[in-house]
Design a protein around this motif. Structure first.
Motif, PDB file in Angstrom:
ATOM      1  N   GLU A  70       1.799   4.888 -10.540  1.00 36.28           N
ATOM      2  CA  GLU A  70       2.068   3.475 -10.815  1.00 36.28           C
ATOM      3  C   GLU A  70       3.560   3.258 -11.037  1.00 36.28           C
ATOM      4  O   GLU A  70       4.162   2.332 -10.487  1.00 36.28           O
ATOM      5  CB  GLU A  70       1.277   3.042 -12.051  1.00 36.28           C
ATOM      6  N   GLU A  71       4.174   4.118 -11.827  1.00 34.48           N
ATOM      7  CA  GLU A  71       5.604   3.991 -12.109  1.00 34.48           C
ATOM      8  C   GLU A  71       6.432   4.133 -10.829  1.00 34.48           C
ATOM      9  O   GLU A  71       7.370   3.366 -10.607  1.00 34.48           O
ATOM     10  CB  GLU A  71       6.030   5.048 -13.124  1.00 34.48           C
ATOM     11  N   GLU A  72       6.091   5.093  -9.978  1.00 33.06           N
ATOM     12  CA  GLU A  72       6.814   5.273  -8.716  1.00 33.06           C
ATOM     13  C   GLU A  72       6.675   4.049  -7.816  1.00 33.06           C
ATOM     14  O   GLU A  72       7.649   3.607  -7.199  1.00 33.06           O
ATOM     15  CB  GLU A  72       6.297   6.495  -7.971  1.00 33.06           C
ATOM     16  N   GLU A 126      -9.825  10.245  -4.947  1.00 27.12           N
ATOM     17  CA  GLU A 126      -8.559  10.847  -4.528  1.00 27.12           C
ATOM     18  C   GLU A 126      -7.746  11.195  -5.772  1.00 27.12           C
ATOM     19  O   GLU A 126      -7.802  10.497  -6.776  1.00 27.12           O
ATOM     20  CB  GLU A 126      -7.754   9.866  -3.654  1.00 27.12           C
ATOM     21  N   GLU A 127      -6.981  12.268  -5.675  1.00 25.74           N
ATOM     22  CA  GLU A 127      -6.148  12.658  -6.802  1.00 25.74           C
ATOM     23  C   GLU A 127      -4.961  11.708  -6.933  1.00 25.74           C
ATOM     24  O   GLU A 127      -4.355  11.344  -5.956  1.00 25.74           O
ATOM     25  CB  GLU A 127      -5.626  14.082  -6.617  1.00 25.74           C
ATOM     26  N   HIS A 128      -4.675  11.327  -8.170  1.00 23.50           N
ATOM     27  CA  HIS A 128      -3.493  10.525  -8.466  1.00 23.50           C
ATOM     28  C   HIS A 128      -3.095  10.779  -9.904  1.00 23.50           C
ATOM     29  O   HIS A 128      -3.903  11.224 -10.711  1.00 23.50           O
ATOM     30  CB  HIS A 128      -3.750   9.030  -8.212  1.00 23.50           C
ATOM     31  N   GLU A 129      -1.849  10.488 -10.207  1.00 20.26           N
ATOM     32  CA  GLU A 129      -1.357  10.673 -11.569  1.00 20.26           C
ATOM     33  C   GLU A 129      -1.905   9.583 -12.472  1.00 20.26           C
ATOM     34  O   GLU A 129      -1.908   8.421 -12.112  1.00 20.26           O
ATOM     35  CB  GLU A 129       0.164  10.605 -11.613  1.00 20.26           C
ATOM     36  N   GLU A 130      -2.359   9.975 -13.646  1.00 24.68           N
ATOM     37  CA  GLU A 130      -2.778   8.995 -14.636  1.00 24.68           C
ATOM     38  C   GLU A 130      -1.562   8.556 -15.437  1.00 24.68           C
ATOM     39  O   GLU A 130      -0.694   9.350 -15.745  1.00 24.68           O
ATOM     40  CB  GLU A 130      -3.825   9.606 -15.590  1.00 24.68           C
ATOM     41  N   GLU A 131      -1.501   7.298 -15.735  1.00 21.46           N
ATOM     42  CA  GLU A 131      -0.385   6.767 -16.541  1.00 21.46           C
ATOM     43  C   GLU A 131      -0.760   6.823 -17.998  1.00 21.46           C
ATOM     44  O   GLU A 131      -1.839   6.677 -18.403  1.00 21.46           O
ATOM     45  CB  GLU A 131      -0.078   5.325 -16.123  1.00 21.46           C
ATOM     46  N   GLU A 191       0.841  -1.184   0.000  1.00 20.33           N
ATOM     47  CA  GLU A 191       0.000   0.000   0.000  1.00 20.33           C
ATOM     48  C   GLU A 191       0.883   1.242   0.000  1.00 20.33           C
ATOM     49  O   GLU A 191       1.868   1.310   0.734  1.00 20.33           O
ATOM     50  CB  GLU A 191      -0.915  -0.001   1.223  1.00 20.33           C
ATOM     51  N   PHE A 192       0.518   2.228  -0.826  1.00 14.30           N
ATOM     52  CA  PHE A 192       1.277   3.456  -0.988  1.00 14.30           C
ATOM     53  C   PHE A 192       0.389   4.649  -0.671  1.00 14.30           C
ATOM     54  O   PHE A 192      -0.830   4.575  -0.774  1.00 14.30           O
ATOM     55  CB  PHE A 192       1.795   3.578  -2.430  1.00 14.30           C
ATOM     56  N   SER A 193       0.997   5.765  -0.320  1.00 12.39           N
ATOM     57  CA  SER A 193       0.257   6.995  -0.059  1.00 12.39           C
ATOM     58  C   SER A 193      -0.398   7.485  -1.351  1.00 12.39           C
ATOM     59  O   SER A 193       0.131   7.263  -2.447  1.00 12.39           O
ATOM     60  CB  SER A 193       1.206   8.089   0.437  1.00 12.39           C
ATOM     61  N   TYR A 226      -2.808  -2.267 -10.036  1.00  9.42           N
ATOM     62  CA  TYR A 226      -2.577  -0.928  -9.496  1.00  9.42           C
ATOM     63  C   TYR A 226      -3.972  -0.378  -9.209  1.00  9.42           C
ATOM     64  O   TYR A 226      -4.725  -0.050 -10.122  1.00  9.42           O
ATOM     65  CB  TYR A 226      -1.834  -0.062 -10.513  1.00  9.42           C
ATOM     66  N   THR A 227      -4.349  -0.340  -7.941  1.00 11.44           N
ATOM     67  CA  THR A 227      -5.697   0.050  -7.546  1.00 11.44           C
ATOM     68  C   THR A 227      -5.685   1.473  -7.020  1.00 11.44           C
ATOM     69  O   THR A 227      -4.853   1.817  -6.187  1.00 11.44           O
ATOM     70  CB  THR A 227      -6.233  -0.892  -6.445  1.00 11.44           C
TER      71      THR A 227
END
Length: 69
Positions: free
Chosen positions: A28-30, A64-69, A21-23, A58-59
């Motif tokens: 996804e790349e990170e 929540e804001e996140h970068e799109e790949e 689990e990530f913040s 990759y869920t």
């Protein structure tokens, strides 16, 4: 902790699926890069017996804001 066990008479190795689990905000790349770096830290250490790893899911949370790949 319960774990779902599968027996496969055609398996060539043992597979354990693990969720990391990530913040929020971690792309996804990170996330993949972080796992790759963690795996590299175990190179040449006989205490670690895994032979490979493969990112599968990759869920994200759509709210929540996140970068799109």
């Amino acid at each position: 902790m319960g774990i779902y066990r599968i027996q496969d008479d055609k398996a060539k190795c043992i597979t354990l699926t693990v969720d990391y689990e990530f913040s929020f905000g971690t792309s996804e790349e990170e996330a993949i890069d972080q796992i790759d770096e963690m795996v590299k830290m175990t190179d040449n250490d006989i205490d670690f017996t895994f032979i490979s790893h493969t990112p599968v899911f990759y869920t994200t949370n759509p709210w929540e804001e996140h970068e799109e790949e």
